[in-house]
Write a protein that holds these residues in place. Structure first.
Motif, short mmCIF file in Angstrom:
data_model
loop_
_atom_site.label_atom_id
_atom_site.label_comp_id
_atom_site.label_asym_id
_atom_site.label_seq_id
_atom_site.Cartn_x
_atom_site.Cartn_y
_atom_site.Cartn_z
N ARG A 114 7.33 11.61 -9.21
CA ARG A 114 7.99 12.87 -9.53
C ARG A 114 8.92 12.64 -10.71
O ARG A 114 9.13 11.49 -11.14
CB ARG A 114 8.76 13.40 -8.32
CG ARG A 114 9.86 12.51 -7.81
CD ARG A 114 10.40 13.00 -6.48
NE ARG A 114 11.49 12.17 -5.98
CZ ARG A 114 12.78 12.39 -6.22
NH1 ARG A 114 13.13 13.42 -6.97
NH2 ARG A 114 13.70 11.60 -5.74
N LEU A 115 9.43 13.73 -11.24
CA LEU A 115 10.33 13.62 -12.38
C LEU A 115 11.77 13.61 -11.92
O LEU A 115 12.14 14.29 -10.95
CB LEU A 115 10.11 14.79 -13.33
CG LEU A 115 8.84 14.77 -14.18
CD1 LEU A 115 8.85 15.92 -15.16
CD2 LEU A 115 8.68 13.46 -14.92
N ALA A 129 0.83 -1.21 0.00
CA ALA A 129 0.00 0.00 0.00
C ALA A 129 0.86 1.25 0.00
O ALA A 129 0.58 2.23 -0.71
CB ALA A 129 -0.94 0.00 1.20
N LYS A 130 1.94 1.24 0.79
CA LYS A 130 2.83 2.39 0.85
C LYS A 130 3.54 2.59 -0.50
O LYS A 130 3.75 3.71 -0.94
CB LYS A 130 3.86 2.21 1.96
CG LYS A 130 3.28 2.40 3.36
CD LYS A 130 4.36 2.26 4.42
CE LYS A 130 3.79 2.52 5.82
NZ LYS A 130 4.83 2.36 6.86
N GLN A 131 3.91 1.47 -1.15
CA GLN A 131 4.57 1.57 -2.45
C GLN A 131 3.63 2.18 -3.48
O GLN A 131 4.03 3.00 -4.31
CB GLN A 131 5.04 0.19 -2.91
CG GLN A 131 6.24 -0.33 -2.14
CD GLN A 131 6.62 -1.74 -2.55
OE1 GLN A 131 5.83 -2.45 -3.18
NE2 GLN A 131 7.83 -2.15 -2.21
N SER A 148 9.87 8.86 -11.44
CA SER A 148 10.15 7.98 -10.31
C SER A 148 8.82 7.64 -9.66
O SER A 148 7.79 8.21 -9.98
CB SER A 148 11.05 8.68 -9.29
OG SER A 148 10.31 9.70 -8.63
N GLY A 149 8.83 6.71 -8.71
CA GLY A 149 7.61 6.35 -8.00
C GLY A 149 6.76 5.36 -8.75
O GLY A 149 5.77 4.86 -8.25
N SER A 150 7.11 5.08 -10.00
CA SER A 150 6.41 4.07 -10.80
C SER A 150 7.40 3.57 -11.84
O SER A 150 8.37 4.25 -12.17
CB SER A 150 5.18 4.66 -11.49
OG SER A 150 5.56 5.68 -12.38
N PHE A 151 7.15 2.39 -12.37
CA PHE A 151 8.07 1.82 -13.35
C PHE A 151 8.02 2.65 -14.63
O PHE A 151 6.97 2.88 -15.19
CB PHE A 151 7.72 0.37 -13.64
CG PHE A 151 8.63 -0.26 -14.67
CD1 PHE A 151 9.94 -0.55 -14.35
CD2 PHE A 151 8.17 -0.54 -15.94
CE1 PHE A 151 10.79 -1.12 -15.30
CE2 PHE A 151 9.01 -1.11 -16.89
CZ PHE A 151 10.32 -1.40 -16.56
N ASP A 152 9.14 3.12 -15.06
CA ASP A 152 9.22 3.94 -16.27
C ASP A 152 10.31 3.37 -17.16
O ASP A 152 11.50 3.58 -16.92
CB ASP A 152 9.52 5.40 -15.90
CG ASP A 152 9.39 6.34 -17.09
OD1 ASP A 152 9.20 5.85 -18.22
OD2 ASP A 152 9.47 7.56 -16.88
N GLU A 160 3.78 13.71 -21.79
CA GLU A 160 3.00 12.76 -20.98
C GLU A 160 3.62 12.58 -19.60
O GLU A 160 2.91 12.36 -18.62
CB GLU A 160 2.90 11.42 -21.72
CG GLU A 160 1.94 11.49 -22.91
CD GLU A 160 1.90 10.22 -23.73
OE1 GLU A 160 2.91 9.45 -23.68
OE2 GLU A 160 0.90 9.97 -24.42
N LYS A 161 4.94 12.68 -19.51
CA LYS A 161 5.59 12.61 -18.19
C LYS A 161 5.30 13.87 -17.37
O LYS A 161 5.25 13.82 -16.14
CB LYS A 161 7.11 12.44 -18.37
CG LYS A 161 7.53 11.10 -19.00
CD LYS A 161 9.03 11.05 -19.18
CE LYS A 161 9.45 9.85 -20.02
NZ LYS A 161 9.12 8.56 -19.40
#
Length: 290
Positions: free
Chosen positions: A48-49, A40-42, A76-80, A189-190
């Motif tokens: 952010r960029l 949940a925390k993840q 960051s914060g998600s798979f990119d 889009e980013k």
């Protein structure tokens, strides 16, 4: 026992002693609760960029010599998996800083642009130092809320490529224009979480025009379809009529249902008579950066 084939539970994620316990019930073990909390925390980790300037190169022209820096933009914060990049000179950073100072002078008191070097500009050590300083500068700009929401910030990463793409489009070099426009779109889009949702409309519209002139109607239809919702929502009338007309024409060509789009276009033309200039999408796109 857990029922075979139930998609809501993965036996590999459960403690062996409580394999029959249903997630969300009081039978969850401490281990499971800790794992769920961690997930949940993840999921709540803010996106952010990140900006990297991994390389630079010296460009020598007839009467000019300068350094260009490769800027990689990623989330960051998600798979990119998409590491998209552009190249900028120090003068581009300087012009961005001047525009931001005009609008947000007080907010940028602690954000300093690295100084211009008077000597040793092309020394490898100086270039490396400048590269790291500019990378840190972009991070500080993004950390400033008013800046990351500013149109100047997004234009710094896309305007040069967008103008160049439109020059190529007007010259009929649609494949070369598409390559630049895809870079623009990926960066936009980013940036979208911090920018207006209409940000991508010009690029998507230009992409639709390129694909249509390259006789690739599926891709043209898809790009125009993506551009239409923000155009509708924010009342961009000149884009709306042109996009609808393109979608109707391509829809007939592709055998898609277009009755609703045709009705919307007719209603727009009847309701906005004299207020909207009904240009083709190509005309709208070409005039955008003239």
């Amino acid at each position: 026992m857990a029922e075979p084939g139930r998609g809501s539970e993965d036996p590999n994620d459960l403690d062996p002693m409580t394999a029959g316990a249903r997630p969300g019930c009081s039978g969850l073990t401490t281990k499971e609760l800790q794992k769920n909390l961690k997930l949940a925390k993840q999921n709540e980790r803010p996106v952010r960029l990140l900006f990297e300037i991994p390389s630079s190169r010296v460009v020598e022209q007839l009467l000019n010599k300068h350094v260009v820096y490769q800027i990689v933009v990623m989330r960051s914060g998600s798979f990119d998996s998409c590491r998209v990049s552009v190249e900028r000179r120090y003068n581009d950073f300087f012009q961005l800083h001047q525009k931001l100072l005009e609008e947000f002078n007080e907010e940028l008191e602690d954000v300093l642009l690295p100084r211009k070097l008077l000597t040793g500009n092309f020394n490898p050590e100086s270039i490396l130092e400048r590269r790291l300083a500019l990378q840190d500068y972009l991070a500080k700009l993004f950390a400033t809320r008013c800046v990351r929401h500013s149109a100047h910030f997004s234009e710094f990463f896309t305007e040069h490529e967008q103008k160049q793409a439109h020059v190529l489009l007007r010259a009929g070099q649609f494949t070369a224009a598409l390559e630049l426009l895809q870079t623009v779109l990926e960066i936009q889009e980013k940036l979208l979480p911090w920018q207006k949702s209409t940000l991508t409309v010009p690029a998507l519209s230009a992409i639709a025009v390129c694909y249509r002139d390259l006789d690739e109607p599926e891709q043209a239809f898809s790009a125009a379809q993506r551009a239409l919702p923000p155009v509708r929502r924010y009342g961009l009338k000149h884009y709306r009529a042109a996009l609808l007309e393109l979608l109707v024409d391509l829809g007939y060509q592709l055998g898609r249902p277009v009755a609703q789009l045709q009705d919307e276009l007719t209603a727009l033309r009847n309701g906005e008579r004299g207020e909207v200039c009904f240009q083709s999408l190509k005309e709208v796109v070409i005039h955008k950066f003239i």
